[in-house]
Design an enzyme around this catalytic site. Structure first.
Site, PDB file in Angstrom:
ATOM      1  N   ASP A  13       0.813  -1.228   0.000  1.00 57.22           N
ATOM      2  CA  ASP A  13       0.000   0.000   0.000  1.00 57.22           C
ATOM      3  C   ASP A  13       0.842   1.272   0.000  1.00 57.22           C
ATOM      4  O   ASP A  13       0.417   2.302   0.524  1.00 57.22           O
ATOM      5  CB  ASP A  13      -0.959   0.030   1.210  1.00 57.22           C
ATOM      6  CG  ASP A  13      -1.769  -1.238   1.324  1.00 57.22           C
ATOM      7  OD1 ASP A  13      -2.267  -1.690   0.287  1.00 57.22           O
ATOM      8  OD2 ASP A  13      -1.894  -1.775   2.435  1.00 57.22           O
ATOM      9  N   GLY A  15       1.699   3.036  -2.593  1.00 57.63           N
ATOM     10  CA  GLY A  15       1.383   3.937  -3.710  1.00 57.63           C
ATOM     11  C   GLY A  15       2.118   3.535  -4.985  1.00 57.63           C
ATOM     12  O   GLY A  15       2.404   4.380  -5.826  1.00 57.63           O
ATOM     13  N   LYS A  16       2.382   2.246  -5.116  1.00 56.19           N
ATOM     14  CA  LYS A  16       3.103   1.762  -6.306  1.00 56.19           C
ATOM     15  C   LYS A  16       2.321   2.028  -7.588  1.00 56.19           C
ATOM     16  O   LYS A  16       2.907   2.315  -8.625  1.00 56.19           O
ATOM     17  CB  LYS A  16       3.354   0.247  -6.199  1.00 56.19           C
ATOM     18  CG  LYS A  16       4.256  -0.143  -5.064  1.00 56.19           C
ATOM     19  CD  LYS A  16       4.382  -1.642  -4.950  1.00 56.19           C
ATOM     20  CE  LYS A  16       3.134  -2.335  -4.465  1.00 56.19           C
ATOM     21  NZ  LYS A  16       2.757  -2.099  -3.066  1.00 56.19           N
ATOM     22  N   GLY A  17       0.977   1.949  -7.495  1.00 62.29           N
ATOM     23  CA  GLY A  17       0.139   2.108  -8.678  1.00 62.29           C
ATOM     24  C   GLY A  17       0.345   3.468  -9.324  1.00 62.29           C
ATOM     25  O   GLY A  17       0.492   3.575 -10.542  1.00 62.29           O
ATOM     26  N   LYS A  18       0.366   4.494  -8.489  1.00 67.90           N
ATOM     27  CA  LYS A  18       0.525   5.854  -9.028  1.00 67.90           C
ATOM     28  C   LYS A  18       1.895   6.014  -9.705  1.00 67.90           C
ATOM     29  O   LYS A  18       1.999   6.601 -10.787  1.00 67.90           O
ATOM     30  CB  LYS A  18       0.369   6.867  -7.888  1.00 67.90           C
ATOM     31  CG  LYS A  18       0.626   8.283  -8.323  1.00 67.90           C
ATOM     32  CD  LYS A  18       0.458   9.267  -7.167  1.00 67.90           C
ATOM     33  CE  LYS A  18       1.206  10.558  -7.462  1.00 67.90           C
ATOM     34  NZ  LYS A  18       1.121  11.526  -6.380  1.00 67.90           N
ATOM     35  N   ASN A  38      -5.224  -9.796  -4.133  1.00 67.13           N
ATOM     36  CA  ASN A  38      -4.996  -9.281  -2.768  1.00 67.13           C
ATOM     37  C   ASN A  38      -4.426  -7.866  -2.862  1.00 67.13           C
ATOM     38  O   ASN A  38      -4.442  -7.115  -1.899  1.00 67.13           O
ATOM     39  CB  ASN A  38      -4.061 -10.198  -1.962  1.00 67.13           C
ATOM     40  CG  ASN A  38      -2.797 -10.596  -2.725  1.00 67.13           C
ATOM     41  OD1 ASN A  38      -2.688 -10.391  -3.925  1.00 67.13           O
ATOM     42  ND2 ASN A  38      -1.843 -11.177  -2.026  1.00 67.13           N
ATOM     43  N   GLY A  40      -4.225  -3.966  -4.448  1.00 67.62           N
ATOM     44  CA  GLY A  40      -5.193  -2.968  -4.892  1.00 67.62           C
ATOM     45  C   GLY A  40      -4.453  -1.709  -5.261  1.00 67.62           C
ATOM     46  O   GLY A  40      -3.654  -1.214  -4.471  1.00 67.62           O
ATOM     47  N   HIS A  41      -4.634  -1.235  -6.464  1.00 65.80           N
ATOM     48  CA  HIS A  41      -3.961  -0.021  -6.898  1.00 65.80           C
ATOM     49  C   HIS A  41      -5.007   1.046  -7.165  1.00 65.80           C
ATOM     50  O   HIS A  41      -5.962   0.797  -7.892  1.00 65.80           O
ATOM     51  CB  HIS A  41      -3.207  -0.272  -8.214  1.00 65.80           C
ATOM     52  CG  HIS A  41      -2.007  -1.122  -8.024  1.00 65.80           C
ATOM     53  ND1 HIS A  41      -1.302  -1.646  -9.071  1.00 65.80           N
ATOM     54  CD2 HIS A  41      -1.367  -1.528  -6.913  1.00 65.80           C
ATOM     55  CE1 HIS A  41      -0.282  -2.349  -8.598  1.00 65.80           C
ATOM     56  NE2 HIS A  41      -0.311  -2.291  -7.299  1.00 65.80           N
ATOM     57  N   ARG A 142       2.166 -28.860  -6.965  1.00 66.86           N
ATOM     58  CA  ARG A 142       2.013 -29.296  -8.353  1.00 66.86           C
ATOM     59  C   ARG A 142       0.641 -29.887  -8.654  1.00 66.86           C
ATOM     60  O   ARG A 142       0.488 -30.813  -9.443  1.00 66.86           O
ATOM     61  CB  ARG A 142       3.141 -30.273  -8.737  1.00 66.86           C
ATOM     62  CG  ARG A 142       4.465 -29.531  -8.809  1.00 66.86           C
ATOM     63  CD  ARG A 142       5.627 -30.389  -8.542  1.00 66.86           C
ATOM     64  NE  ARG A 142       5.583 -30.887  -7.182  1.00 66.86           N
ATOM     65  CZ  ARG A 142       6.462 -31.735  -6.674  1.00 66.86           C
ATOM     66  NH1 ARG A 142       7.426 -32.187  -7.418  1.00 66.86           N
ATOM     67  NH2 ARG A 142       6.367 -32.128  -5.421  1.00 66.86           N
ATOM     68  N   GLN A 223       2.109  -5.848  -3.087  1.00 61.61           N
ATOM     69  CA  GLN A 223       2.486  -5.959  -1.663  1.00 61.61           C
ATOM     70  C   GLN A 223       3.844  -5.280  -1.414  1.00 61.61           C
ATOM     71  O   GLN A 223       4.208  -4.368  -2.128  1.00 61.61           O
ATOM     72  CB  GLN A 223       2.494  -7.418  -1.193  1.00 61.61           C
ATOM     73  CG  GLN A 223       1.112  -8.055  -1.116  1.00 61.61           C
ATOM     74  CD  GLN A 223       0.626  -8.626  -2.425  1.00 61.61           C
ATOM     75  OE1 GLN A 223       1.369  -9.266  -3.147  1.00 61.61           O
ATOM     76  NE2 GLN A 223      -0.618  -8.405  -2.758  1.00 61.61           N
ATOM     77  N   THR A 300      -9.910  -4.627   0.597  1.00 64.86           N
ATOM     78  CA  THR A 300     -10.819  -5.173   1.605  1.00 64.86           C
ATOM     79  C   THR A 300     -11.560  -4.085   2.377  1.00 64.86           C
ATOM     80  O   THR A 300     -12.481  -4.390   3.129  1.00 64.86           O
ATOM     81  CB  THR A 300     -10.026  -6.006   2.632  1.00 64.86           C
ATOM     82  OG1 THR A 300      -9.045  -5.154   3.224  1.00 64.86           O
ATOM     83  CG2 THR A 300      -9.349  -7.185   1.974  1.00 64.86           C
ATOM     84  N   GLY A 301     -11.135  -2.838   2.240  1.00 62.05           N
ATOM     85  CA  GLY A 301     -11.759  -1.751   3.001  1.00 62.05           C
ATOM     86  C   GLY A 301     -11.328  -1.728   4.458  1.00 62.05           C
ATOM     87  O   GLY A 301     -11.754  -0.883   5.238  1.00 62.05           O
ATOM     88  N   GLY A 415       0.461  14.449  -2.919  1.00 60.18           N
ATOM     89  CA  GLY A 415      -1.000  14.403  -2.988  1.00 60.18           C
ATOM     90  C   GLY A 415      -1.409  13.252  -3.878  1.00 60.18           C
ATOM     91  O   GLY A 415      -0.572  12.654  -4.551  1.00 60.18           O
TER      92      GLY A 415
HETATM   93  P1  IMP Z   1      -2.879 -12.731   1.690  1.00 58.45           P
HETATM   94  O1  IMP Z   1      -1.921 -12.152   0.714  1.00 58.45           O
HETATM   95  O2  IMP Z   1      -4.316 -12.432   1.349  1.00 58.45           O
HETATM   96  O3  IMP Z   1      -2.648 -14.189   1.953  1.00 58.45           O
HETATM   97  O4  IMP Z   1      -2.627 -11.994   3.103  1.00 58.45           O
HETATM   98  C1  IMP Z   1      -1.443 -12.178   3.834  1.00 58.45           C
HETATM   99  C2  IMP Z   1      -0.995 -10.884   4.492  1.00 58.45           C
HETATM  100  O5  IMP Z   1      -0.599  -9.962   3.503  1.00 58.45           O
HETATM  101  C3  IMP Z   1      -2.088 -10.162   5.300  1.00 58.45           C
HETATM  102  O6  IMP Z   1      -1.497  -9.507   6.399  1.00 58.45           O
HETATM  103  C4  IMP Z   1      -2.626  -9.143   4.319  1.00 58.45           C
HETATM  104  O7  IMP Z   1      -3.218  -8.033   4.979  1.00 58.45           O
HETATM  105  C5  IMP Z   1      -1.326  -8.756   3.628  1.00 58.45           C
HETATM  106  N1  IMP Z   1      -1.543  -8.227   2.280  1.00 58.45           N
HETATM  107  C6  IMP Z   1      -1.794  -8.917   1.164  1.00 58.45           C
HETATM  108  N2  IMP Z   1      -1.900  -8.104   0.106  1.00 58.45           N
HETATM  109  C7  IMP Z   1      -1.687  -6.863   0.555  1.00 58.45           C
HETATM  110  C8  IMP Z   1      -1.616  -5.580  -0.079  1.00 58.45           C
HETATM  111  O8  IMP Z   1      -1.762  -5.415  -1.295  1.00 58.45           O
HETATM  112  N3  IMP Z   1      -1.363  -4.539   0.755  1.00 58.45           N
HETATM  113  C9  IMP Z   1      -1.167  -4.686   2.068  1.00 58.45           C
HETATM  114  N4  IMP Z   1      -1.209  -5.850   2.699  1.00 58.45           N
HETATM  115  C10 IMP Z   1      -1.462  -6.932   1.954  1.00 58.45           C
END
Ligand code: IMP
Length: 441
Positions: A13, A15-18, A38, A40-41, A142, A223, A300-301, A415
């Site tokens: 999180d 800010g890689k997307g920007k 998992n 989100g950008h 596998r 991540q 996930t909000g 910003g």
């Molecule tokens: P998983 O990747 O859903 O298995 O989650 C494993 C851990 O990585 C948890 O602590 C999640 O909150 C964290 N996590 C996974 N993806 C992200 C992301 O994009 N940003 C921040 N934390 C993440």
């Protein structure tokens, strides 16, 4: 022109997307190499907000080669929904190419992710519940289903049967769940295969061709370093390797194809889910930063845990990634604080001091940060477009970070808008064409 890897240098999180979006404008291809939805950008462009989960950030540039590499795990429902939404909003998605070797997230992976977390109770990882861990587990065992399997009914069915067999016990609570019906899963996934077929390719070769032609390729990480399966805060990590080395494995290029590695860090720290976070701020200040920084997950909000910038962890991230550049995002969020702290050392329960990231989980869990306190600034910085326009104290803050980590800061986010970016001299020297183009935007 180089291969540039963009990675998160914290817990995701950052800010890689920007940043990818900014660089992608001038690049010839953008490649995602690990993780799944998992991630989100959020990209804000011309006042419009785009929330992407699986799609490489370059997708907003018409026809640009955007690769979902072999190292990514794909939930086809999410991918097809994202494609539909982009098309509905008039985006040309023809540049999207999906590796035939990428693994599919299956309905049972979602169930196992939920069940696994429930079973762990208080010790839960706090996963995003998107089935990421179980999917990578099947890949390693596998018995995973790959994108190419969606194109052959017989093979797909056989592989689903083989994948379900060892999970019987774990899936017993879901025995009557219609999502586990073999025929239904097969048909659903064959339909995804038909939908996605025009995008499925040998993406490794596509990326080689670009690199061999001297084109520039951005490898976009998801991540962050401290969520790395091998080098992060295990077991509170994700199930892939979000570090630069993974760009090679997850796309099929060699280490020599990588010329630069940019690490993205916020000006403070955040973490979602469980696990150690030595600089965490629990009180009012943490809440204030959370609100100002909009620290709520794109995927996930969930509200993110917030803390001071952890330079011990950042230096570790710089080393394991071989960072050649640092990008500091969200500097504006710190505006208005009388002083700003940065963690330069950890202290353990017994008073032991740690200059380096402790390898032992029990040690790390009980460390707290020790800080250097720097003077804050009160001037709003959202309009700054050059380093000179930043207050002196903000510049000193950046200089302190740069010096401590030993990696040049090339860009600073002031910003959410894509134009709210300051390139430093080091940044201009690294990518002169891009810096001036982005500045003019
Ligand atoms: P998983 O990747 O859903 O298995 O989650 C494993 C851990 O990585 C948890 O602590 C999640 O909150 C964290 N996590 C996974 N993806 C992200 C992301 O994009 N940003 C921040 N934390 C993440």
């Amino acid at each position: 022109m180089p291969g540039i890897v963009i990675v998160g240098a914290q817990w995701g999180d950052e800010g890689k997307g920007k940043i990818t979006d900014l660089l992608a404008e001038q690049a010839d291809a953008v490649v995602r190499f690990q993780g799944g939805n998992n991630a989100g950008h959020t990209i804000v462009r011309n006042g419009e907000t785009w929330k992407l989960h699986l799609m490489p950030s370059g997708i907003l540039y018409p026809g640009k080669l955007c690769v979902i590499g072999n190292g990514v795990v794909i939930d086809p429902k999410v991918l097809t929904d994202e494609l539909d939404e982009l098309r509905r909003r008039g985006v040309d998605t023809s540049g999207l190419k999906i590796s035939a070797n990428a693994h599919m997230i299956m309905p049972y992976h979602l169930m196992l992710d939920d069940a696994g977390e429930a079973k762990l109770g208080k010790l839960k990882i706090g996963t995003t519940r998107r089935g990421i861990g179980p999917c990578y587990a099947d890949k390693a065992s596998r018995i995973g289903i790959r994108v190419q399997d969606l194109l052959d009914e017989k093979i797909l069915k056989q592989k689903i049967v083989a994948a379900l067999e060892p999970k019987r016990l774990a899936l017993r609570p879901f025995a009557r769940d219609p999502r586990l019906d073999l025929q239904a899963i097969t048909e659903e996934y064959l339909a995804y295969g038909r939908r996605l077929s025009e995008h499925i390719q040998d993406t490794t070769r596509l990326v080689w061709d670009k690199l061999d032609a001297g084109a520039s390729v951005i490898f976009e990480g998801a991540q962050g370093a401290l969520l790395d399966l091998d080098h992060g805060t295990y077991p509170f990590v994700t199930s892939s390797n979000p570090i630069a080395a993974s760009a090679c494995i997850g796309s099929g290029v060699g280490p020599k194809d990588i010329d630069e590695v940019w690490g993205i860090t916020k000006a403070y720290g955040t973490r979602v889910g469980s696990g150690p976070f030595p600089t965490e701020l629990d009180g009012e200040l943490g809440e204030e930063l959370r609100q100002r920084g909009g620290e709520f997950g794109t995927t996930t909000g969930r509200s993110r845990r917030v803390g001071w910038l952890d330079l011990v962890a950042l230096r570790y991230a710089a080393r394991i990634n071989s960072l050649t550049a640092l990008v500091v995002t969200k500097l504006d969020v710190l505006t208005g604080l009388e002083t700003v702290k940065v963690c330069t050392r950890y202290r353990g329960e017994d008073g032991a001091e740690f200059d380096h990231f402790p390898y032992h989980q029990s040690v790390l869990h009980h460390t707290v940060g020790e800080y250097v306190e720097l003077p804050g600034w009160s001037e709003e910085i959202g309009e700054a477009r050059s380093v000179d326009e930043l207050p002196q104290n903000a510049r000193d803050y950046l200089a302190f970070v740069e010096q401590f980590i030993g990696v040049p800061v090339v860009m600073v986010g002031v910003g959410p808008g894509r134009e709210q970016t300051v390139w430093t001299d080091a940044g201009r020297a690294t990518v002169p064409g891009r810096a001036s183009a982005a500045q003019a935007a």
